[in-house]
Design a protein around this motif. Structure first.
Motif, PDB file in Angstrom:
ATOM      1  N   GLY A  52       0.884  -1.153   0.217  1.00 52.32           N
ATOM      2  CA  GLY A  52      -0.103   0.036  -0.108  1.00 52.32           C
ATOM      3  C   GLY A  52       0.813   1.297  -0.188  1.00 52.32           C
TER       4      GLY A  52
ATOM      5  N   GLY B 284      -0.104   4.601   0.087  1.00 57.90           N
ATOM      6  CA  GLY B 284      -0.914   5.624   0.519  1.00 57.90           C
ATOM      7  C   GLY B 284       0.350   6.349   1.627  1.00 57.90           C
ATOM      8  N   VAL B 285      -0.334   7.295   2.614  1.00 56.63           N
ATOM      9  CA  VAL B 285       0.462   7.918   3.528  1.00 56.63           C
ATOM     10  C   VAL B 285       0.746   6.795   4.579  1.00 56.63           C
ATOM     11  CG1 VAL B 285      -1.640   8.630   4.849  1.00 56.63           C
ATOM     12  CG2 VAL B 285       0.826   9.683   4.856  1.00 56.63           C
ATOM     13  N   SER B 286      -0.188   5.987   4.805  1.00 58.78           N
ATOM     14  CA  SER B 286       0.182   4.974   6.001  1.00 58.78           C
ATOM     15  C   SER B 286       1.420   4.028   5.617  1.00 58.78           C
ATOM     16  CB  SER B 286      -1.070   3.831   6.171  1.00 58.78           C
ATOM     17  OG  SER B 286      -1.967   4.411   6.758  1.00 58.78           O
TER      18      SER B 286
ATOM     19  N   GLU C  21       2.493  -0.872  -4.682  1.00 58.99           N
ATOM     20  CA  GLU C  21       1.342  -0.434  -4.848  1.00 58.99           C
ATOM     21  C   GLU C  21       0.535  -0.894  -5.847  1.00 58.99           C
ATOM     22  OE1 GLU C  21      -0.694   2.425  -3.450  1.00 58.99           O
ATOM     23  OE2 GLU C  21      -1.457   2.117  -5.314  1.00 58.99           O
ATOM     24  N   SER C  22      -0.888  -1.013  -5.798  1.00 54.61           N
ATOM     25  CA  SER C  22      -1.479  -1.740  -6.961  1.00 54.61           C
ATOM     26  C   SER C  22      -1.791  -0.763  -8.064  1.00 54.61           C
ATOM     27  CB  SER C  22      -2.750  -2.080  -6.439  1.00 54.61           C
ATOM     28  OG  SER C  22      -3.635  -1.259  -5.606  1.00 54.61           O
TER      29      SER C  22
ATOM     30  N   GLY D  65      -2.824   7.066  -2.895  1.00 57.38           N
ATOM     31  CA  GLY D  65      -3.967   6.596  -2.356  1.00 57.38           C
ATOM     32  C   GLY D  65      -4.762   7.798  -2.221  1.00 57.38           C
ATOM     33  N   ARG D  66      -5.655   7.879  -1.075  1.00 55.98           N
ATOM     34  CA  ARG D  66      -6.553   8.986  -0.892  1.00 55.98           C
ATOM     35  C   ARG D  66      -5.925  10.384  -0.613  1.00 55.98           C
ATOM     36  NH1 ARG D  66      -9.288   6.114   4.100  1.00 55.98           N
ATOM     37  NH2 ARG D  66      -7.627   4.425   3.499  1.00 55.98           N
TER      38      ARG D  66
ATOM     39  N   ALA E 164      -7.414  14.105   0.183  1.00 58.48           N
ATOM     40  CA  ALA E 164      -7.406  14.810   1.654  1.00 58.48           C
ATOM     41  C   ALA E 164      -6.915  16.329   1.277  1.00 58.48           C
ATOM     42  CB  ALA E 164      -6.644  14.058   2.284  1.00 58.48           C
ATOM     43  N   GLU E 165      -7.267  17.407   1.879  1.00 57.44           N
ATOM     44  CA  GLU E 165      -6.566  18.889   1.682  1.00 57.44           C
ATOM     45  C   GLU E 165      -5.644  19.180   2.925  1.00 57.44           C
ATOM     46  OE1 GLU E 165      -9.507  21.665   1.774  1.00 57.44           O
ATOM     47  OE2 GLU E 165     -10.372  21.248   3.645  1.00 57.44           O
ATOM     48  N   GLY E 166      -5.705  18.606   3.943  1.00 55.19           N
ATOM     49  CA  GLY E 166      -4.905  19.022   5.140  1.00 55.19           C
ATOM     50  C   GLY E 166      -4.659  17.989   6.181  1.00 55.19           C
TER      51      GLY E 166
ATOM     52  N   ILE F  42      -0.791  -6.798  -4.743  1.00 52.90           N
ATOM     53  CA  ILE F  42      -0.581  -8.000  -3.996  1.00 52.90           C
ATOM     54  C   ILE F  42      -2.053  -8.769  -3.567  1.00 52.90           C
ATOM     55  CG2 ILE F  42       0.514  -9.141  -1.681  1.00 52.90           C
ATOM     56  CD1 ILE F  42       2.203  -7.738  -3.942  1.00 52.90           C
TER      57      ILE F  42
ATOM     58  N   GLY G  21      -8.185   9.963   9.860  1.00 54.04           N
ATOM     59  CA  GLY G  21      -7.624  11.019   8.853  1.00 54.04           C
ATOM     60  C   GLY G  21      -5.897  10.898   8.715  1.00 54.04           C
ATOM     61  N   ILE G  22      -5.475  11.688   8.366  1.00 56.03           N
ATOM     62  CA  ILE G  22      -3.690  11.521   7.973  1.00 56.03           C
ATOM     63  C   ILE G  22      -2.951  11.456   9.256  1.00 56.03           C
ATOM     64  CG2 ILE G  22      -1.822  12.598   6.959  1.00 56.03           C
ATOM     65  CD1 ILE G  22      -4.003  13.405   4.812  1.00 56.03           C
TER      66      ILE G  22
HETATM   67  C1  LIG Z   1     -12.069  13.072  -0.547  1.00 56.61           C
HETATM   68  C2  LIG Z   1     -11.166  12.841   0.965  1.00 56.61           C
HETATM   69  C3  LIG Z   1     -11.044  13.983   1.510  1.00 56.61           C
HETATM   70  C4  LIG Z   1     -10.482  13.640   2.742  1.00 56.61           C
HETATM   71  N1  LIG Z   1      -9.719  14.898   3.418  1.00 56.61           N
HETATM   72  C5  LIG Z   1      -8.990  14.526   4.473  1.00 56.61           C
HETATM   73  C6  LIG Z   1      -8.298  15.712   5.200  1.00 56.61           C
HETATM   74  O1  LIG Z   1      -8.632  16.869   4.832  1.00 56.61           O
HETATM   75  N2  LIG Z   1      -7.636  15.323   6.083  1.00 56.61           N
HETATM   76  C7  LIG Z   1      -7.404  14.261   6.808  1.00 56.61           C
HETATM   77  O2  LIG Z   1      -6.653  13.964   7.520  1.00 56.61           O
HETATM   78  N3  LIG Z   1      -7.812  13.084   6.242  1.00 56.61           N
HETATM   79  C8  LIG Z   1      -8.789  13.400   4.789  1.00 56.61           C
HETATM   80  N4  LIG Z   1      -9.270  12.091   4.416  1.00 56.61           N
HETATM   81  C9  LIG Z   1      -8.738  10.908   4.801  1.00 56.61           C
HETATM   82  C10 LIG Z   1      -7.298  10.533   4.354  1.00 56.61           C
HETATM   83  O3  LIG Z   1      -7.129  10.833   2.986  1.00 56.61           O
HETATM   84  C11 LIG Z   1      -7.066   8.900   4.757  1.00 56.61           C
HETATM   85  O4  LIG Z   1      -6.962   8.831   6.133  1.00 56.61           O
HETATM   86  C12 LIG Z   1      -5.684   8.654   4.514  1.00 56.61           C
HETATM   87  O5  LIG Z   1      -4.979   9.203   3.313  1.00 56.61           O
HETATM   88  C13 LIG Z   1      -5.416   7.209   4.146  1.00 56.61           C
HETATM   89  O6  LIG Z   1      -4.123   6.784   4.109  1.00 56.61           O
HETATM   90  P1  LIG Z   1      -3.763   5.135   4.009  1.00 56.61           P
HETATM   91  O7  LIG Z   1      -2.506   5.201   3.475  1.00 56.61           O
HETATM   92  O8  LIG Z   1      -4.214   4.616   5.248  1.00 56.61           O
HETATM   93  O9  LIG Z   1      -4.702   4.511   2.813  1.00 56.61           O
HETATM   94  P2  LIG Z   1      -4.916   4.944   1.052  1.00 56.61           P
HETATM   95  O10 LIG Z   1      -4.599   6.151   0.986  1.00 56.61           O
HETATM   96  O11 LIG Z   1      -6.265   4.194   0.681  1.00 56.61           O
HETATM   97  O12 LIG Z   1      -3.795   3.992   0.607  1.00 56.61           O
HETATM   98  C14 LIG Z   1      -3.663   2.605   0.465  1.00 56.61           C
HETATM   99  C15 LIG Z   1      -3.052   2.398  -0.786  1.00 56.61           C
HETATM  100  O13 LIG Z   1      -3.105   1.148  -0.923  1.00 56.61           O
HETATM  101  C16 LIG Z   1      -3.406   0.531  -2.223  1.00 56.61           C
HETATM  102  N5  LIG Z   1      -3.561  -1.033  -2.368  1.00 56.61           N
HETATM  103  C17 LIG Z   1      -4.823  -1.374  -2.031  1.00 56.61           C
HETATM  104  N6  LIG Z   1      -4.747  -2.764  -2.098  1.00 56.61           N
HETATM  105  C18 LIG Z   1      -3.654  -2.826  -2.662  1.00 56.61           C
HETATM  106  C19 LIG Z   1      -2.992  -4.284  -2.650  1.00 56.61           C
HETATM  107  N7  LIG Z   1      -3.616  -5.398  -2.523  1.00 56.61           N
HETATM  108  N8  LIG Z   1      -1.644  -4.410  -3.320  1.00 56.61           N
HETATM  109  C20 LIG Z   1      -0.994  -3.145  -3.335  1.00 56.61           C
HETATM  110  N9  LIG Z   1      -1.482  -2.055  -3.135  1.00 56.61           N
HETATM  111  C21 LIG Z   1      -2.760  -1.985  -2.721  1.00 56.61           C
HETATM  112  C22 LIG Z   1      -4.316   1.676  -2.814  1.00 56.61           C
HETATM  113  O14 LIG Z   1      -4.061   1.744  -4.176  1.00 56.61           O
HETATM  114  C23 LIG Z   1      -3.786   2.909  -1.970  1.00 56.61           C
HETATM  115  O15 LIG Z   1      -2.788   3.578  -2.934  1.00 56.61           O
HETATM  116  C24 LIG Z   1      -9.832  12.268   3.081  1.00 56.61           C
HETATM  117  C25 LIG Z   1     -10.173  11.148   2.298  1.00 56.61           C
HETATM  118  C26 LIG Z   1     -10.788  11.604   1.211  1.00 56.61           C
HETATM  119  C27 LIG Z   1     -11.456  10.333   0.449  1.00 56.61           C
END
Ligand SMILES: Cc1cc2nc3c(=O)[nH]c(=O)nc-3n(C[C@H](O)[C@H](O)[C@H](O)COP(=O)(O)OP(=O)(O)OC[C@H]3O[C@@H](n4cnc5c(N)ncnc54)[C@H](O)[C@@H]3O)c2cc1C
Length: 442
Positions: free
Chosen positions: A8, A10-12, A37-38, A44-45, A60-62, A229, A407-408
């Motif tokens: 994954g 994304g930010v996590s 990353e898929s 990601g988000r 996410a904007e902030g 994956i 959130g982030i």
């Molecule tokens: C429209 C919107 C606005 C938001 N605004 C805010 C904000 O202003 N402030 C804030 O704090 N939070 C906000 N959030 C929430 C924030 O974006 C999320 O909490 C955070 O980005 C999640 O990060 P993550 O890495 O956990 O997940 P994700 O960002 O979902 O990353 C997961 C990644 O894993 C990849 N993936 C999935 N399955 C697989 C696999 N099997 N194999 C390989 N890769 C895979 C996905 O493609 C993705 O890139 C918002 C969310 C949205 C949708």
């Protein structure tokens, strides 16, 4: 060599790679991190769009600056922070627009005075709210977890709860107040009787995507894009991912996807993760010819058509130019609407708010199926059960942000904790491995 796979991008995932790299001096051998990353991009988000000199956020904007360690981290990463303009938030109702003082969200006398002077609720509703706020100190302080809707009604009366407070919380956490946990009221301010106050939001001058890019760059991880994956195998004492062996793996993908990967390995963890529900949101970013919008950062909507909120992006982030400005609508996808229907609904709402029909220059519609985990009653308990269940899988780590991140900042904190646990595990790897082999053979 110690090998770690992060699934994954994304930010996590990016933050987990960064925090793990920061601990590399603990490892006797070289540390290799692979990030899978898929999709075709990281983030990601988080999804920044760059147009000429403008940065527009499609996801996410902030970040919340309530947790000061997040801001310190941005400085360590060398990222320039930007704050939104000091504008109030409004509530829109049937074409009316009312600014809300953040203080109104506290059951205080000042908040009550502000609310009584607004047209947001009926006279009867105001009387009920006044009674609730004024008798609050005489009532039992019930600290049991309940639905957010019930908690808000008890604190402010039903009309104010439904028309003002529920939209605020839904705007932040997604989902409806009936589904959300009352713990969120405490969580937002660190106290049961508090509500959200002034915006603590900040963003990154070069776009939110640069946060993910910076984490990955400093982690030295090898990035594998377009590499979904779909299977995780245990091969003697290592994990096999995309045919490569790993000593540890971090699942940084939304909870249901993580659950699917664990299905053949740990039924309990897989079941709990798969049961986590997510909120969905559709965002509509419009570039419009400049018009006079209300003097606010945005507007929460009390609408049946699914429109939850409108952000006056250009005013909020100082993006305006003479030729165009940007607004973003957030819709709950409660019924299917085509892109052009959503754009028309947003244009109609802006016209109702400002009395002028905006002319659309360009538009972007994004459908986020999994926007945020739904933080329903009992979410902390379920989170604790997930983290216990995952411990049964040696070398597998799941940052808490994946299943109860709001959130982030939560995602970053969860990734930091997972990296700490991963480093502990990897440095005492041999001991854990022999224990696991003993249990398997028993
Ligand atoms: C429209 C919107 C606005 C938001 N605004 C805010 C904000 O202003 N402030 C804030 O704090 N939070 C906000 N959030 C929430 C924030 O974006 C999320 O909490 C955070 O980005 C999640 O990060 P993550 O890495 O956990 O997940 P994700 O960002 O979902 O990353 C997961 C990644 O894993 C990849 N993936 C999935 N399955 C697989 C696999 N099997 N194999 C390989 N890769 C895979 C996905 O493609 C993705 O890139 C918002 C969310 C949205 C949708």
């Amino acid at each position: 060599m110690t090998r770690v796979a992060i699934i994954g991008g994304g930010v996590s995932g990016a933050a987990a790679a960064y925090f793990l790299r920061a601990k590399q001096n603990l490892f006797p051998s070289q540390l290799k991190i692979d990030l899978y990353e898929s999709s075709h991009r990281l983030g990601g988000r988080i999804f920044s769009e760059y147009r000429n000199s403008l940065v527009l956020e499609r996801g996410a904007e902030g970040l919340s600056g309530r947790d000061t360690s997040a801001m310190e981290l941005m400085e360590d990463l060398g990222l320039e922070l930007v704050r939104p303009a000091a504008l109030p938030l409004g509530i829109g109702c049937g074409g009316q627009f009312e600014v809300i003082d953040p203080e109104v969200l506290r059951p205080s006398l000042r908040g009550l005075r502000h609310l009584l002077g607004r047209r947001l609720i009926s006279t009867r509703g105001k009387l009920e709210t006044a009674l609730r706020v004024l008798t609050r100190s005489f009532r039992d302080k019930d600290t049991h977890e309940t639905s957010l809707a019930r908690y808000l009604e008890e604190s402010w009366g039903s009309e104010a709860a439904q028309r003002i407070f529920a939209p605020v919380y839904s705007g932040i956490y997604g989902g409806s107040a009936d589904e959300l946990s009352s713990r969120l009221a405490e969580r937002l301010q660190g106290g049961r009787c508090a509500g959200p106050t002034k915006s603590a939001l900040f963003s990154i001058a070069t776009g939110m995507s640069s946060l993910v890019e910076r984490f990955v760059e400093l982690s030295g991880a090898q990035v594998h894009l377009e590499s979904p994956i779909t299977k995780l195998f245990r091969d003697s004492d290592r994990w096999l991912i995309a045919d490569a062996p790993y000593d540890a793996v971090a699942l940084c993908i939304p909870a249901p996807q993580a659950g699917a990967l664990l299905l053949s390995l740990d039924q309990e963890a897989a079941k709990l993760l798969s049961a986590i529900r997510f909120t969905s949101v559709i965002t509509v970013l419009l570039e419009i010819e400049p018009i006079d919008l209300p003097e606010a950062s945005g507007c929460l909507m009390q609408r049946q058509n699914g429109l939850r909120a409108v952000s006056f992006v250009s005013q909020k982030w100082g993006h305006s130019s003479r030729s165009s400005s940007f607004v973003r609508g957030f819709f709950s996808p409660h019924r299917h609407l085509e892109d052009h229907d959503l754009i028309t609904l947003l244009v109609n709402e802006i016209e109702a708010l400002c009395g002028v029909r905006p002319r659309v220059i360009s538009s972007l519609v994004d459908r986020w199926e999994a926007a945020n985990p739904l933080l329903s009653v009992g979410y902390e308990r379920i989170g604790a059960r997930i983290s216990e269940a995952v411990k049964a899988l040696p070398g597998v780590f799941i940052p808490a942000g994946v299943y109860h991140g709001a959130g982030i900042t939560d995602c970053i904190n969860g990734a930091r904790r997972s990296a700490d646990l991963m480093a502990d595990y990897l440095t005492s790897f041999s001991a854990v491995r022999s224990d696991y082999e003993h249990r398997i053979s028993a």
